[in-house]
Scaffold this motif. Structure first.
Motif, short mmCIF file in Angstrom:
data_model
loop_
_atom_site.label_atom_id
_atom_site.label_comp_id
_atom_site.label_asym_id
_atom_site.label_seq_id
_atom_site.Cartn_x
_atom_site.Cartn_y
_atom_site.Cartn_z
N LEU A 1 33.38 3.78 44.97
CA LEU A 1 33.31 4.97 45.82
C LEU A 1 32.15 5.89 45.45
O LEU A 1 31.56 6.54 46.30
N THR A 2 31.83 5.94 44.14
CA THR A 2 30.74 6.81 43.71
C THR A 2 29.38 6.10 43.82
O THR A 2 28.35 6.69 43.49
N GLY A 3 29.39 4.85 44.21
CA GLY A 3 28.14 4.12 44.44
C GLY A 3 27.50 3.55 43.19
O GLY A 3 26.38 3.04 43.24
N GLY A 4 28.21 3.59 42.06
CA GLY A 4 27.61 3.09 40.82
C GLY A 4 27.92 1.64 40.53
O GLY A 4 27.37 1.05 39.59
N LEU A 5 28.84 1.04 41.29
CA LEU A 5 29.29 -0.30 40.96
C LEU A 5 28.58 -1.35 41.80
O LEU A 5 28.99 -1.62 42.92
N GLY A 6 27.54 -1.92 41.25
CA GLY A 6 26.85 -3.02 41.93
C GLY A 6 27.33 -4.34 41.36
O GLY A 6 28.15 -4.39 40.44
N TRP A 7 26.80 -5.43 41.89
CA TRP A 7 27.17 -6.77 41.44
C TRP A 7 26.83 -6.97 39.97
O TRP A 7 27.58 -7.55 39.20
N LYS A 8 25.67 -6.42 39.58
CA LYS A 8 25.22 -6.55 38.18
C LYS A 8 26.23 -5.89 37.23
O LYS A 8 26.57 -6.42 36.17
N ALA A 9 26.72 -4.68 37.63
CA ALA A 9 27.67 -3.95 36.79
C ALA A 9 28.99 -4.71 36.68
O ALA A 9 29.60 -4.77 35.60
N VAL A 10 29.41 -5.33 37.79
CA VAL A 10 30.66 -6.11 37.78
C VAL A 10 30.52 -7.29 36.82
O VAL A 10 31.37 -7.54 35.96
N GLN A 11 29.41 -8.01 36.98
CA GLN A 11 29.14 -9.21 36.16
C GLN A 11 29.12 -8.84 34.66
O GLN A 11 29.78 -9.47 33.84
N GLN A 12 28.36 -7.78 34.36
CA GLN A 12 28.20 -7.33 32.97
C GLN A 12 29.56 -6.92 32.39
O GLN A 12 29.89 -7.29 31.26
N SER A 13 30.33 -6.18 33.17
CA SER A 13 31.63 -5.69 32.67
C SER A 13 32.58 -6.86 32.39
O SER A 13 33.24 -6.89 31.36
N VAL B 1 44.89 -5.44 25.75
CA VAL B 1 43.53 -5.44 25.18
C VAL B 1 42.46 -5.76 26.24
O VAL B 1 41.56 -4.94 26.47
N PRO B 2 42.55 -6.93 26.93
CA PRO B 2 41.51 -7.17 27.95
C PRO B 2 41.53 -6.14 29.08
O PRO B 2 40.47 -5.81 29.62
N MET B 3 42.71 -5.62 29.40
CA MET B 3 42.77 -4.66 30.52
C MET B 3 42.06 -3.34 30.15
O MET B 3 41.28 -2.79 30.94
N PHE B 4 42.31 -2.82 28.95
CA PHE B 4 41.64 -1.58 28.55
C PHE B 4 40.15 -1.81 28.31
O PHE B 4 39.33 -0.94 28.57
N LEU B 5 39.82 -3.00 27.80
CA LEU B 5 38.38 -3.31 27.62
C LEU B 5 37.69 -3.30 28.97
O LEU B 5 36.61 -2.73 29.14
N LEU B 6 38.33 -3.93 29.96
CA LEU B 6 37.73 -4.00 31.30
C LEU B 6 37.56 -2.60 31.88
O LEU B 6 36.50 -2.28 32.43
#
Lengths: 172, 431
Positions: B261-273, B64-69
């Motif tokens: 790699l696609t440049g979409g993953l910033g710190w904010k996206a990591v935190q939010q996810s 569950v947490p893995m697929f959510l992540l």
């Protein structure tokens, strides 16, 4: 009072942060296990137990207080529209107190369980060694105690500020 | 006597839920008091002492947490944003192409995320403004996305299906495969609705063909990361290379790498996810712990056995039994959130269906489909509320509910087909 609320908010955020770190650690641990097993024929036989007894317990219970703080618990809002401002305030207070009591009972019961596991030194036995797991039994009561405290704070907040709503605070 | 306690427990549970007590805590409170009443305070404490840890400390549940992540990272790092553009370019010559593209994009999004709400929110933001600008009636545009979002929980990975599989002690992978069948059937039914509306009422969905400057190839190339991610996860899962948990973990790591790699993953996206993952996991698990306690209570009260005998004694045929099940879930779905509704009812229904010899894999898929219908029905249609939030300037809540009506009827047809011809679901699941 404000200092208490600030302290509680920070503590709850730290618990959520530990939950987040647990999630990332779980992801890496499982991936390393897959790579070692499928490419190097090395089996980490402890992975399922470590994932289940540590990471999962961390992720399930430590962020609970933060879920409560963000009003993130799933509930049925069937009669929401029928309540006036006073009715909603009273309902919010009662629900928060009920939740605090329920978490309190859960905390007490799971703490008793944790102390029993501490006394006997619970472990999981593998072929060559024993992995102690009694520590992880203390995580549920920790999560429940903080959740109960947050619910009590929410009850106080609803009583003191009738207009305080149910809007969640920003995620990050 | 004890059966009466069981009935009282169900009644008090309903009262607490209506009183806005969180579902998890209502289930636990009723179970604790009920068990204490039936067998004493110490055994009741014993269950409260052991159930939270023993339920959550599960290797299978860690899927569950893995697929959510994986879903949250794919979404926040923008891996899913190209899906609508790609579908739009490919379907530009089809009448109602924008709405159909949104449904296909929802299906693609669903393969990366297990959440219906995330799917509706993501597509609503992108697709509704374009559809309205192209002359679509806002209510129909918003309605099609609200309905399309429900595909998010049908096509695997589906968090509802993982939790169902664990509670029902059935294969999560088989339920996933059944979900592919019903997800595709749902997408086809929605596309049919759009085509029919476009044909009969061009004032609601215009028939004109949109001009696209982008070529089909370049649009499809833009979504290679999400195609790679889905192929890797489901290729590994369905070929038996990974377990569900491993597929989720590899998918989450894959989403992080592709996002970077696609440049979409910033710190904010990591935190939010990460924060959304722990928030959702924790709030779901505590309900599941409550449901596990409630199952014990119903078992001890004898209510489960009583209902089994009652159904067997009533000599209900398959159609009558299914009619009751469908009706219960449709009614509950109108005011309850899917996880709560599923976990409150499974302890009652599962023993009955097991005794009647009904496939639990098939039932899991049907339950998830029925609960997802609840996401678009009033008064508590969560997908509709989400769409209202992301597209408030286009349609009111009532208008969106109106726009959903044709898709609701399409859903009823899908449910009828799944009940009348269970092979639609079971064929892919290998039953």
């Amino acid at each position: 009072m404000t200092a208490l609320f600030t302290f509680a908010t920070r503590s709850v955020r730290i618990l959520a942060l530990i939950g987040s770190i647990g999630t990332v650690a779980m992801m890496f641990h499982i991936c390393i296990d897959v790579v070692l097993r499928d490419f190097f024929r090395i089996s980490l036989d402890t992975t399922p137990e470590v994932v289940a007894r540590y990471y999962m317990v961390v992720v399930a219970f430590l962020p609970l207080a933060w879920v409560e703080m963000r009003h993130g618990m799933v509930s049925v809002e069937l009669l929401e529209w029928a309540l006036g401002p006073r009715g909603r305030q009273l309902s919010n207070i009662l629900v928060a107190l009920f939740s605090a009591l329920a978490y309190g009972v859960l905390a007490w019961a799971t703490a008793r369980s944790a102390l029993r596991h501490f006394d006997v030194g619970t472990f999981v036995e593998f072929t060559n060694y024993r992995m102690p797991v009694w520590h992880s039994f203390f995580l549920p009561p920790l999560g429940f105690i903080f959740a109960a405290s947050v619910c009590l704070m929410k009850a106080l907040e609803f009583a003191l500020h009738p207009d305080s709503g149910q809007a969640p605070e920003p995620l990050a | 006597m004890s059966i009466a306690v069981g009935f009282w427990g169900v009644a008090i549970l309903a009262f607490l839920l209506i009183g806005r007590v969180p579902v998890a805590l209502a289930l636990m409170a009723v179970s604790f008091v009920g068990i204490a009443f039936l067998v004493g305070l110490e055994p009741a404490f014993g269950i409260v002492m052991n159930t939270p840890y023993s339920f959550a400390a599960s290797w299978t549940l860690s899927a569950v947490p893995m697929f959510l992540l994986m879903g949250f990272v794919a979404y926040h790092s923008g891996l899913t944003t190209g899906l609508f553009e790609a579908a739009k370019v490919v379907l530009r010559r089809v009448p109602g192409g924008l709405a159909i593209s949104a449904v296909f994009a929802c299906s693609g999004f669903a393969a990366a995320s297990g959440s219906s709400i995330a799917c509706a929110a993501a597509m609503g933001r992108i697709a509704i403004p374009e559809m309205v600008a192209a002359g679509y009636r806002p209510s129909v545009a918003a309605g099609s996305i609200a309905a399309g979002g429900t595909i998010g929980a049908l096509i695997p990975p589906s968090i509802l299906m993982i939790i169902y599989g664990i509670i029902a002690e059935t294969s999560v992978i088989q339920v996933f495969l059944g979900g592919v069948g019903i997800g595709i059937l749902t997408a086809i039914s929605y596309v049919s609705v759009i085509l029919v509306i476009s044909w009969l009422r061009p004032d609601l969905i215009p028939r004109h063909i949109s001009e696209q400057s982008q070529s089909s190839l370049s649009a499809l190339l833009a979504i290679w990361p999400i195609i790679l991610l889905v192929a890797m996860v489901f290729g590994g899962l369905f070929s038996g290379f990974f377990s569900a948990t491993e597929a989720g973990a590899v998918g989450a790591l894959g989403a992080f790498i592709l996002g970077y790699l696609t440049g979409g993953l910033g710190w904010k996206a990591v935190q939010q996810s990460l924060l959304e993952t722990v928030l959702t996991t924790s709030s779901l698990f505590i309900i599941a712990v409550g449901a596990a306690m409630f199952t014990r209570f119903l078992g001890l009260s004898g209510l489960s056995s009583f209902l089994n005998f009652a159904v067997a004694g009533a000599d209900l045929n398959y159609a009558q039994l299914m009619f009751i099940v469908v009706l219960v879930y449709l009614v509950l779905g109108t005011f309850m959130e899917p996880f709560g509704a599923m976990l409150v009812t499974l302890p009652v229904f599962l023993p009955i269906l097991k005794a009647e010899g009904i496939s639990l894999v098939w039932f899991g898929v049907l339950v998830v489909k029925l609960l997802e219908i609840g996401m678009i029905t009033p008064p508590v249609g969560l997908n509709v509320f989400v769409i209202r939030n992301v597209a408030a300037q286009y349609a009111t809540t009532v208008q969106i509910f109106r726009g959903v009506v044709p898709f609701f009827f399409a859903d009823l047809v899908v449910v009828f087909l799944a009940v009348a011809f269970p092979q639609i679901v079971l064929a892919l699941a290998g039953h």
